[in-house]
Design an enzyme around this catalytic site. Structure first.
Site, PDB file in Angstrom:
ATOM      1  N   TYR A 195      -3.757  -2.343 -10.231  1.00  0.00           N
ATOM      2  CA  TYR A 195      -3.647  -2.173  -8.778  1.00  0.00           C
ATOM      3  C   TYR A 195      -2.766  -3.270  -8.158  1.00  0.00           C
ATOM      4  CZ  TYR A 195      -4.994  -2.233  -3.861  1.00  0.00           C
ATOM      5  OH  TYR A 195      -4.949  -2.259  -2.491  1.00  0.00           O
TER       6      TYR A 195
ATOM      7  N   VAL B 274       1.174  -3.823   3.787  1.00  0.00           N
ATOM      8  CA  VAL B 274       1.127  -5.128   4.457  1.00  0.00           C
ATOM      9  C   VAL B 274       2.362  -5.995   4.188  1.00  0.00           C
ATOM     10  CG1 VAL B 274      -1.362  -5.353   4.810  1.00  0.00           C
ATOM     11  CG2 VAL B 274      -0.350  -6.121   2.652  1.00  0.00           C
TER      12      VAL B 274
ATOM     13  N   TYR C 229      -4.530   3.490   8.177  1.00  0.00           N
ATOM     14  CA  TYR C 229      -5.890   2.937   8.339  1.00  0.00           C
ATOM     15  C   TYR C 229      -6.433   3.278   9.716  1.00  0.00           C
ATOM     16  CZ  TYR C 229      -3.548   0.493   4.639  1.00  0.00           C
ATOM     17  OH  TYR C 229      -2.801   0.229   3.531  1.00  0.00           O
TER      18      TYR C 229
ATOM     19  N   SER D   8       0.796  -1.237   0.000  1.00  0.00           N
ATOM     20  CA  SER D   8       0.000   0.000   0.000  1.00  0.00           C
ATOM     21  C   SER D   8       0.824   1.281   0.000  1.00  0.00           C
ATOM     22  CB  SER D   8      -0.934   0.023   1.203  1.00  0.00           C
ATOM     23  OG  SER D   8      -1.990  -0.870   0.965  1.00  0.00           O
TER      24      SER D   8
ATOM     25  N   LYS E  29       0.380   3.412  -2.898  1.00  0.00           N
ATOM     26  CA  LYS E  29      -0.773   4.320  -3.007  1.00  0.00           C
ATOM     27  C   LYS E  29      -0.341   5.789  -2.971  1.00  0.00           C
ATOM     28  CE  LYS E  29      -3.907   0.852  -1.173  1.00  0.00           C
ATOM     29  NZ  LYS E  29      -4.365   0.100  -0.032  1.00  0.00           N
TER      30      LYS E  29
HETATM   31  N1  GLN Z   1      -2.304  -5.285  -1.930  1.00  0.00           N
HETATM   32  C1  GLN Z   1      -2.858  -5.184  -0.629  1.00  0.00           C
HETATM   33  C2  GLN Z   1      -4.381  -5.334  -0.678  1.00  0.00           C
HETATM   34  O1  GLN Z   1      -4.967  -4.793  -1.557  1.00  0.00           O
HETATM   35  C3  GLN Z   1      -2.492  -3.863  -0.047  1.00  0.00           C
HETATM   36  C4  GLN Z   1      -3.016  -3.687   1.340  1.00  0.00           C
HETATM   37  C5  GLN Z   1      -2.047  -3.002   2.256  1.00  0.00           C
HETATM   38  O2  GLN Z   1      -0.849  -2.949   2.029  1.00  0.00           O
HETATM   39  N2  GLN Z   1      -2.583  -2.559   3.364  1.00  0.00           N
HETATM   40  O3  GLN Z   1      -4.974  -5.980   0.106  1.00  0.00           O
END
Ligand code: GLN
Length: 309
Positions: A191, A261, A243, A64, A67
């Site tokens: 994505y 993650v 988050y 993420s 992003k």
């Molecule tokens: N690729 C992961 C997902 O879409 C990214 C989530 C994350 O890093 N929090 O679930």
């Protein structure tokens, strides 16, 4: 001025014996293979120092954290009209939550939860083929570091494509509300590939420097984005980058930050430095457990929190 390198060495020494390392993400099977003992931390300063400790040359899945880069690109494409399609409020729920989307008519709370990032990906994809867009994102990230070795881990991308049911649900739901312009499979394809970008801490810290330096990449002086946009991206990182743990991260670390993650965190010290830390074990919100502790110690010793020493 404190000696940053000895501080990083001390942090590594302190954390080496830490047992409470959280749990490696296993909902993407390929990520479950990560070693929870890995740890690395790099501080890249706007005046050109790059200081590292631990496994800082090992590429990991930035997930993420991508992003942030894709938000930067989406704003570059359509500017403030983006905010008609995605909000900028903390969600107070999990990164892959669908609950708010119904109430809020397919407009995700912010660009750093999955639904919001799927929208920014849709914006970047507009008018292109998925392959071109994946290439464009990779080129943007490589360009920030001037490092062509940065790659997309196809195993991770495939693993997530095979198991990404929740993301497929989010994308379909938003498409039903008219908030995705491109076919769901294409948006998700891009994505999943952006999430599978693999970078080391040393590369990631350098890639984040434009956010610490008013939008100008100090490595070469290239203007990436205007200062106003940096300020806003940093604000969203502070309020939404972790988050449902964003409040706790602000309390403990006090820096704009974005987690993934894969266990990475990119944190920005405005006008001073970009920091990348990696430790794959996660807390219950999906944020690196040891990575957060490492940043907490660094900020306590340097006084770098934006809220004061
Ligand atoms: N690729 C992961 C997902 O879409 C990214 C989530 C994350 O890093 N929090 O679930």
């Amino acid at each position: 001025m404190h000696d940053l390198q000895s501080l990083l060495n001390d942090i590594n020494q302190t954390l080496i014996s830490y047992e409470d390392r959280g749990v490696v993400a296993d909902y993407i099977p390929e990520l479950a293979k990560q070693d929870s003992q890995s740890f690395g931390m790099t501080v890249a300063t706007v005046d050109g120092q790059v200081l590292s400790v631990g496994d800082t040359d090992v590429p990991f899945s930035i997930q993420s954290i991508s992003k942030v880069f894709v938000l930067t690109m989406a704003l570059g494409k359509i500017g403030d009209t983006l905010w008609k399609r995605v909000g900028r409020e903390p969600s107070g729920s999990a990164f892959n939550s669908i609950v708010q989307l119904e109430h809020e008519k397919g407009i995700p709370r912010n660009p750093f939860i999955n639904a919001g990032a799927i929208v920014t990906t849709d914006v970047v994809l507009a008018g292109h083929k998925p392959k071109e867009t994946i290439g464009e994102i990779l080129r943007f990230v490589r360009g920030l570091v001037n490092e062509d070795a940065i790659y997309i881990d196809e195993h991770v991308a495939r693993s997530e494509t095979q198991t990404g049911y929740r993301n497929a649900a989010l994308a379909n739901y938003m498409r039903a509300f008219g908030n995705l312009d491109n076919p769901v499979e294409e948006v998700l394809g891009v994505y999943f590939h952006q999430c599978a970008i693999a970078m080391s801490c040393s590369e990631l810290a350098r890639a984040g420097l434009y956010l610490a330096n008013g939008g100008v990449n100090p490595q070469g002086g290239i203007k990436v984005i205007p200062p106003r946009r940096v300020r806003r991206i940093n604000a969203i990182m502070m309020t939404c980058g972790h988050y449902d743990g964003s409040g706790d991260f602000a309390f403990r670390v006090g820096l704009p930050g974005k987690s993934g993650v894969g266990g990475g965190i990119l944190a920005i010290v405005p006008n001073k430095a970009a920091i990348a830390v990696w430790s794959p074990g996660l807390d219950t919100n999906g944020n690196s457990k040891l990575g957060t502790v490492a940043l907490e110690i660094l900020v306590a010793k340097t006084g770098w929190s934006v809220f004061g020493a």
